[in-house]
Enzyme design. Structure first.
Site, PDB file in Angstrom:
ATOM      1  N   ASP A   1     -15.248   2.678   7.302  1.00  0.00           N
ATOM      2  CA  ASP A   1     -14.167   3.577   6.902  1.00  0.00           C
ATOM      3  C   ASP A   1     -14.615   4.497   5.773  1.00  0.00           C
ATOM      4  OD1 ASP A   1     -11.341   4.520   6.680  1.00  0.00           O
ATOM      5  OD2 ASP A   1     -11.568   3.633   4.701  1.00  0.00           O
TER       6      ASP A   1
ATOM      7  N   SER B   1      -7.744   3.958   9.166  1.00  0.00           N
ATOM      8  CA  SER B   1      -8.426   3.955   7.869  1.00  0.00           C
ATOM      9  C   SER B   1      -7.706   3.032   6.883  1.00  0.00           C
ATOM     10  CB  SER B   1      -8.480   5.378   7.312  1.00  0.00           C
ATOM     11  OG  SER B   1      -8.967   5.391   5.986  1.00  0.00           O
TER      12      SER B   1
ATOM     13  N   HIS C   1       0.849  -1.195   0.000  1.00  0.00           N
ATOM     14  CA  HIS C   1       0.000   0.000   0.000  1.00  0.00           C
ATOM     15  C   HIS C   1       0.877   1.235   0.000  1.00  0.00           C
ATOM     16  CE1 HIS C   1      -3.359   2.694   0.832  1.00  0.00           C
ATOM     17  NE2 HIS C   1      -2.557   3.303   1.687  1.00  0.00           N
TER      18      HIS C   1
ATOM     19  N   ARG D   1     -14.596  12.968   7.350  1.00  0.00           N
ATOM     20  CA  ARG D   1     -13.315  13.609   7.674  1.00  0.00           C
ATOM     21  C   ARG D   1     -12.890  14.553   6.559  1.00  0.00           C
ATOM     22  NH1 ARG D   1      -9.607   8.885   7.910  1.00  0.00           N
ATOM     23  NH2 ARG D   1      -7.999  10.464   8.178  1.00  0.00           N
TER      24      ARG D   1
ATOM     25  N   LYS E   1      -8.797  -1.442   6.000  1.00  0.00           N
ATOM     26  CA  LYS E   1      -9.044  -1.986   4.658  1.00  0.00           C
ATOM     27  C   LYS E   1      -8.009  -3.046   4.303  1.00  0.00           C
ATOM     28  CE  LYS E   1      -9.097   2.227   3.131  1.00  0.00           C
ATOM     29  NZ  LYS E   1      -9.203   3.528   2.479  1.00  0.00           N
TER      30      LYS E   1
END
Length: 428
Positions: free
Chosen positions: A165, A187, A86, A172, A191
Site C-alpha cells: 500500500d 488502501s 479510522h 497514485r 492497513k
C-alpha cells in the site's frame, strides 16, 4: 525465474473493462512490491482501475493481496477485546486523541496506529509530538505492555504493515489516481485489517475540507470499506460526518492537544464532544459494552486519567506546558451579522501555510502553528469582534495564510436556515 503472468495482459484486461482473477491480483501486487513490475506499468494499471472500476470480489482480493504483502498484528495474547477507529481526514479533527482513552477507560484495548498530516489535513502523530517527550515510535513488544497496563496506545504504524500500500499510494499520489473508491477503500482497509483489532469504526468525512466532497460518493466509500472489514472478520461500521466547517475550535498541533485535554476534562466544544461520544458508543457496542454513559465518563475524570497514563507510558509529560507560538494575528468581523460560512478547506490551507502542515511527507511542521476559532457557524457577531487568532513562528507567513482564510469567511444579515449537524449518516 519466469513470472506467472504478463503485466501487459493484466493492464489490457482492466483497460478494456474486464475482470481480474484472484490469482492475477495476488501476483500483480506481489510483483510490484518486490520490484518485478515497473512504476509506469503499475501507474497504467491504477489509471485503468480509476476509469473502469472494480467489482466487490476484485476489491476484496486487492485488499487481501496488500495485507499479504507484509506483517499482521496479533493482539490475542492480551486477553482483552480490541477496537480501533479510522478517520479519512479533515480540518481540526482531533477525535482519536480523546476517543482512545475514553474507550480504554471501559477495559477495552485500543491499539491506534496513526499517520502524519499531509497538505491541509492534520495528522494525529504530529499533534502528539507537541507534548514534550512524547514518542510515537513504539516497538511491538512495548505496545503490548502499554495495552495491558494502560489500555490505549497511539503510535506510528510499522513499515512491515501492508508495504504494498505504501508503494502503490506514493505512485497514485503523483499520477492523479488517488480519488478512486476501490483504491481508497483497499488502501485504508488493508492497513486497518493488518493492524489486527477485533472491530473498527470508520469516520468518513464529507465536505470542502474532506477528501470526499460529495455525500453520495462518501456513502459509497463507507459502504465499500464496511463490507471489506466485515468480509475479513473485523466487525466494522461507519459514520458519515460533516467537514464543511472545521471541527472544534482549534486547528494545528499544539492547539489541538490543548483542546483534547479540554474535551477529556468535560469542557470541550459541543461538536467534538458529540462526535467523540458517538464514536465511543459505537466502539464499545462492537466490543460488547452497551448503554455506556460516555458523556458522564468524560466529566468524571476517568478518561483524562487514562490519557495521562498513556502520555507517560509513551515518554511524554502530561503536565508540562505545551509549546506556544511567538507570533499571533487576529482576524476580526468586518461587519455586524451572522457567521454563515467558515470554510474548512480555506482554514485548513491557511493553517498549513502558517506552518502547521506539510506539502511532502518529509517536510517538518511547526508544532505551535495553527488557528484558534472564536465564533462558530450561526453565531451573531459584531463589527470588530475577534473571529480567529492565527499562530506561527514565522510572521511572514501571515499574508499568504490570510489569502486563503479571508474568502472562506462569510457574514450575512440573516442567520442560517438549517442547523449544523456533525453526523450526516450511519452505515452498519
Amino acid at each position: 525465474m519466469a513470472e506467472k503472468f504478463d503485466v501487459v495482459d493484466i493492464i489490457r484486461t482492466k483497460r478494456d473493462g474486464g475482470e481480474l482473477s484472484p490469482e492475477e491480483i495476488a501476483w500483480v501486487v506481489d510483483a510490484y512490491t518486490r520490484g518485478a513490475i515497473g512504476d509506469e506499468q503499475m501507474a497504467a494499471l491504477n489509471m485503468s482501475i480509476f476509469i473502469r472500476g472494480m467489482n466487490r470480489r476484485e476489491i476484496v482480493d486487492w485488499t487481501r493481496a496488500m495485507i499479504d504483502s507484509g506483517d499482521t498484528m496479533d493482539f490475542s495474547a492480551l486477553g482483552k477485546v480490541t477496537t480501533d477507529k479510522h478517520s479519512t481526514g479533515g480540518v481540526g479533527d482531533k477525535l482519536s486523541l480523546p476517543l482512545g482513552p475514553l474507550v480504554a477507560s471501559y477495559g477495552v484495548a485500543v491499539p491506534m496506529l496513526s499517520g502524519r498530516g499531509l497538505g491541509h489535513t492534520g495528522g494525529t502523530l504530529d499533534k502528539l509530538e507537541a507534548i514534550p517527550g512524547f514518542n510515537v515510535d513504539v516497538p511491538n513488544d512495548r505496545m503490548m505492555d502499554i495495552l495491558k497496563d494502560v489500555g490505549v496506545v497511539i503510535a506510528a504504524a510499522g513499515a512491515g504493515l501492508a508495504p504494498a500500500d505504501k508503494k502503490i499510494y506514493a505512485l497514485r499520489d503523483i499520477t492523479s489516481t488517488v480519488d478512486c473508491v476501490p483504491l481508497i477503500a483497499s488502501s485504508i482497509m488493508s492497513k486497518k485489517i493488518a493492524a489486527g483489532a477485533d472491530s473498527l469504526v470508520l469516520d468518513v468525512k464529507v465536505g470542502s475540507g474532506a477528501f470526499m466532497k460529495d455525500v453520495d460518493a462518501a456513502r459509497e466509500l463507507a459502504r465499500t470499506m464496511v463490507d471489506l472489514g466485515n468480509d475479513a472478520g473485523v466487525r466494522t461500521c461507519a459514520l458519515l460526518t460533516d467537514m464543511s466547517t472545521p471541527l472544534g475550535r482549534t486547528i494545528g498541533n499544539s492547539l489541538e492537544i490543548r483542546e483534547t485535554v479540554d474535551v477529556l476534562s468535560g469542557n470541550g466544544p459541543a461538536d467534538v464532544v458529540e462526535l467523540t461520544c458517538e464514536l465511543a458508543r459505537k466502539m464499545l457496542e462492537m466490543s460488547g459494552i452497551h448503554d455506556a454513559d460516555v458523556e458522564e465518563r468524560l466529566k468524571d475524570g476517568r478518561a483524562l486519567d487514562v490519557w495521562k497514563r498513556m502520555v507517560r507510558a509513551q515518554g511524554g509529560d502530561p503536565d508540562a506546558p505545551l509549546p506556544v507560538a511567538p507570533h499571533t494575528h487576529e482576524v476580526v468581523a468586518e461587519r455586524d451579522g451572522y457567521l454563515t460560512k467558515l470554510d474548512a478547506l480555506a482554514l485548513g490551507v491557511g493553517s498549513w501555510r502558517l506552518g502547521a502542515g506539510r506539502a511532502r511527507k518529509e517536510d517538518p511542521v511547526q508544532l505551535t502553528a495553527g488557528i484558534e476559532i472564536h465564533a462558530g457557524i450561526g453565531e451573531k457577531v459584531t463589527r470588530g469582534q475577534k473571529l480567529l487568532t492565527l499562530h506561527t513562528e514565522t510572521p511572514e507567513k501571515f499574508e499568504r495564510a490570510l489569502e486563503s482564510i479571508n474568502p472562506g469567511i462569510e457574514i450575512s444579515d440573516a442567520a442560517p436556515t438549517t442547523e449544523h449537524k456533525p453526523i450526516l449518516d450511519r452505515i452498519d
